[in-house]
Design an enzyme around this catalytic site. Structure first.
Site, mmCIF file in Angstrom:
data_model
loop_
_atom_site.group_PDB
_atom_site.id
_atom_site.type_symbol
_atom_site.label_atom_id
_atom_site.label_comp_id
_atom_site.label_asym_id
_atom_site.label_seq_id
_atom_site.Cartn_x
_atom_site.Cartn_y
_atom_site.Cartn_z
ATOM 1 N N ARG A 76 -4.744 -1.318 -8.213
ATOM 2 C CA ARG A 76 -4.511 -2.072 -6.977
ATOM 3 C C ARG A 76 -5.158 -1.425 -5.757
ATOM 4 O O ARG A 76 -5.561 -2.121 -4.826
ATOM 5 C CB ARG A 76 -3.007 -2.263 -6.737
ATOM 6 N N ARG B 275 -2.771 1.076 3.122
ATOM 7 C CA ARG B 275 -2.019 0.747 1.917
ATOM 8 C C ARG B 275 -2.705 -0.421 1.213
ATOM 9 O O ARG B 275 -3.326 -1.266 1.859
ATOM 10 C CB ARG B 275 -0.583 0.349 2.276
ATOM 11 N N HIS B 276 -2.586 -0.458 -0.104
ATOM 12 C CA HIS B 276 -3.126 -1.577 -0.871
ATOM 13 C C HIS B 276 -2.477 -2.892 -0.426
ATOM 14 O O HIS B 276 -1.467 -2.916 0.270
ATOM 15 C CB HIS B 276 -2.875 -1.370 -2.364
ATOM 16 N N ARG C 239 1.047 -7.007 -4.200
ATOM 17 C CA ARG C 239 0.958 -6.734 -5.633
ATOM 18 C C ARG C 239 2.159 -7.325 -6.363
ATOM 19 O O ARG C 239 3.141 -7.749 -5.749
ATOM 20 C CB ARG C 239 0.911 -5.232 -5.892
ATOM 21 N N ASP D 113 1.983 3.025 0.187
ATOM 22 C CA ASP D 113 2.941 3.106 1.288
ATOM 23 C C ASP D 113 3.422 4.535 1.491
ATOM 24 O O ASP D 113 3.546 5.005 2.616
ATOM 25 C CB ASP D 113 4.127 2.153 1.062
#
Length: 447
Positions: A111, A43-44, A47, A292
Site C-alpha cells: 500500500r 501516510r498511504h 486501504r 500513520d
C-alpha cells in the site's frame, strides 16, 4: 516536551551541523527569501482492513485485493496529493520529471509502494519525449525501498529495541495506564463478547485493530453488526488515541522519542544539512511514503502531535535561505488529500524557525547511537531479580526451619519430653511468619 534552548544537550553531530549552518549561512547570502529544499513524509491512502475479528461477518475475499491493500479510493487520494504538490512547487521543481531533483523512499509494503506511485503520477505527468505511449498519461519513476526486516527508518514502532520494550512494560504499569484499563473493564468485556476475542486477550491495544477494521468497513459501506453504534465507535477511537499516546508519550516521552520518532527526525536533519553544506546540491525534494505511526512518532518527537493522521496525510519540512543568508525551517501539515494545509510551529520557536534553533530545540530527542541506547537496562532488572530471589530464599529457609522445629517437637513429645520455652516465643514466631506471608507492595511508576 521539547526542552528550552539553554537546557538541551548538544551532541557532537549536532554541533557539527550547527557549525555548517552558521558558516554557509554567512558565506551564501542571497537576494530575497528562497526555498532550497523540501522533505515530506506522508501516510498511504485508503486501504482495506489489516485483519478481521473472529465474529466479523465480512471475510478477506470480500475485499478486491484482500487485507491491507490500497483501494482505488486510496489511489485517487494520492494522485490528488501529487497534483497538489505539483501546484505548490511549480516554481521550485521542474515541470517534467528530472531524476536528480527528487528521491522517493517507501516501506516495502504494497500500500505504501502503490501510494508513492500514485502520488508521482499526479506530481509528474509525462511531457514531450517522456510520453512513451500516446494513450497513457503516466511514466515510471523510481521508488526506493528496503526489506521490512531491514527497515530502520520508516516503519514504527521500530523493532529490535529492548530498551523500548522495557519502557512499554513500565508504561503499562503506570498509574494513568492502569486507571484507564480499569475504567474500561466493562467496555472491554462487552467488546470481547461482541467480537469473539477472549476476554483474557482483550487489552487496550486490541481496540485499535478492532476500530480500524470497523472503520474501513464503514467507509466502504459494508453492513456493520447491530452492536456497532456511533457511541461505541467514538469510545474505541478515544481508546485508540490513548494507546497512541502511551506508545510514544505518556511515560518518559523524550527517551521513547530518541528510540522511535527521533530516528526519522535525525535523518531529515541530515538531509537538510547536506543541502546547507553543499554535499547535496541536486535533490530538491525527498519523499517518504509510510504509515500513520510514522507521522505519529515523528510528530511526538517534535511535540506537536494532536490526532491520528488521516489517509494521505502529509507532513512537510521546507528549508529556506533568508535574505541575510541564514537558514530557516517551516513545517506544514495536510491531514488528507482534501484537507487544508496549515502551518506547524515547533514549541519555543517561530513559524519560520531558525535552523540552528530548530536543531538545539530537538537535540534531546535525537539519538547519538540508536543501537547503544536500545540496550536493555539490565542492571535494574538484575537488582529486582536478586531481591526477589533473596526474599523467596529467606521465606523458603524459614519454612524449612519451621518444619524442622515441628518435627523435633513431635519427636520430643513421642519420647516423653516437653520443650521449655519463654512465654512470648510462640507469639514472636507467629508474628514473623505473618510478616513474611504479607503480599509485597507493587512498585510505583515515577514519571
Amino acid at each position: 516536551m521539547v526542552g528550552a534552548v539553554s537546557q538541551a544537550p548538544v551532541p557532537a553531530s549536532r554541533r557539527a551541523l550547527l557549525g555548517a549552518v552558521l558558516m554557509f549561512g554567512i558565506l551564501r547570502a542571497t537576494e530575497g527569501r528562497k526555498l532550497k529544499f523540501v522533505n515530506l513524509v506522508y501516510r498511504h491512502g485508503d486501504r482495506s482492513p489489516i485483519s478481521r475479528y473472529p465474529t466479523d461477518p465480512h471475510m478477506e475475499k470480500d475485499w478486491p485485493q484482500g487485507f491491507g491493500q490500497l483501494t482505488q479510493v486510496g489511489m485517487q487520494q494520492h494522485y490528488e496529493l501529487g497534483q497538489y504538490l505539483q501546484r505548490r512547487y511549480k516554481d521550485f521543481l521542474n515541470i517534467s520529471y528530472v531524476r536528480q531533483e527528487i528521491y522517493v523512499r517507501s516501506t516495502d509494503i504494497d500500500r505504501t509502494l502503490m501510494s508513492a506511485e500514485s502520488d508521482l503520477a499526479g506530481l509528474y505527468p509525462p511531457h514531450g519525449q517522456q510520453i512513451f505511449h500516446p494513450d497513457l498519461k503516466w511514466q515510471p519513476i523510481p521508488v526506493h525501498t528496503v526489506p521490512v526486516r531491514d527497515e530502520k527508518l520508516l516503519l514504527y514502532p521500530l523493532k529490535n529495541c529492548p530498551r523500548y520494550a522495557e519502557l512499554m512494560v513500565e508504561t503499562e504499569n503506570c498509574s494513568e495506564y492502569k486507571e484507564v484499563q480499569q475504567a474500561n473493564q466493562d467496555f472491554l468485556k462487552r467488546l470481547s463478547a461482541n467480537t469473539g476475542i477472549p476476554y483474557k486477550n482483550m487489552l487496550l491495544r486490541n481496540v485499535w485493530s478492532i476500530y480500524d477494521t470497523l472503520y474501513c468497513e464503514q467507509v466502504h459501506n459494508f453492513t456493520l453488526p447491530l452492536w456497532v453504534t456511533p457511541a461505541k465507535m467514538e469510545h474505541m477511537r478515544q481508546l485508540k488515541e490513548f494507546v497512541i499516546k502511551s506508545d510514544y508519550g505518556l511515560y518518559k516521552p523524550k527517551e521513547k522519542s530518541r528510540l522511535q520518532g527521533g530516528v526519522l527526525l535525525k535523518q531529515i536533519l541530515q538531509n537538510i544539512a547536506q543541502v546547507v553544506n553543499g554535499t547535496n546540491s541536486t535533490h530538491k525534494l525527498i519523499m517518504y511514503s509510510a504509515h500513520d505511526t510514522t507521522i505519529i512518532a515523528l510528530q511526538m518527537a517534535l511535540d506537536i502531535y494532536r490526532l491520528a493522521p488521516n489517509y494521505a496525510a502529509c507532513h512537510i519540512f521546507e528549508l529556506y535561505q533568508e535574505e541575510n543568508g541564514s537558514f530557516t525551517v517551516t513545517m506544514y501539515y495536510k491531514n488528507g488529500s482534501s484537507s487544508e494545509t496549515h502551518l506547524l510551529t515547533l514549541p519555543s520557536c517561530t513559524e519560520s524557525c531558525p535552523l540552528e534553533k530548530f536543531i538545539l530545540l530537538t537535540a534531546d530527542v535525537i539519538p547519538e547511537n540508536w543501537h547503544e541506547e536500545c540496550q536493555a537496562h539490565r542492571s535494574s532488572i538484575q537488582i529486582e531479580l536478586i531481591l526477589g530471589l533473596t526474599s523467596g530464599s529467606c521465606f523458603l529457609l524459614m519454612l524449612i526451619i519451621l518444619c524442622v522445629k515441628l518435627q523435633c517437637r513431635n519427636m520430643y513429645q513421642s519420647l516423653g519430653y516437653q520443650k521449655l520455652a519463654s512465654q512470648n516465643e510462640p507469639d514472636e514466631e507467629d508474628h514473623e511468619t505473618r510478616d513474611n506471608l504479607k503480599p509485597k507492595g507493587s512498585r510505583g511508576c515515577l514519571l
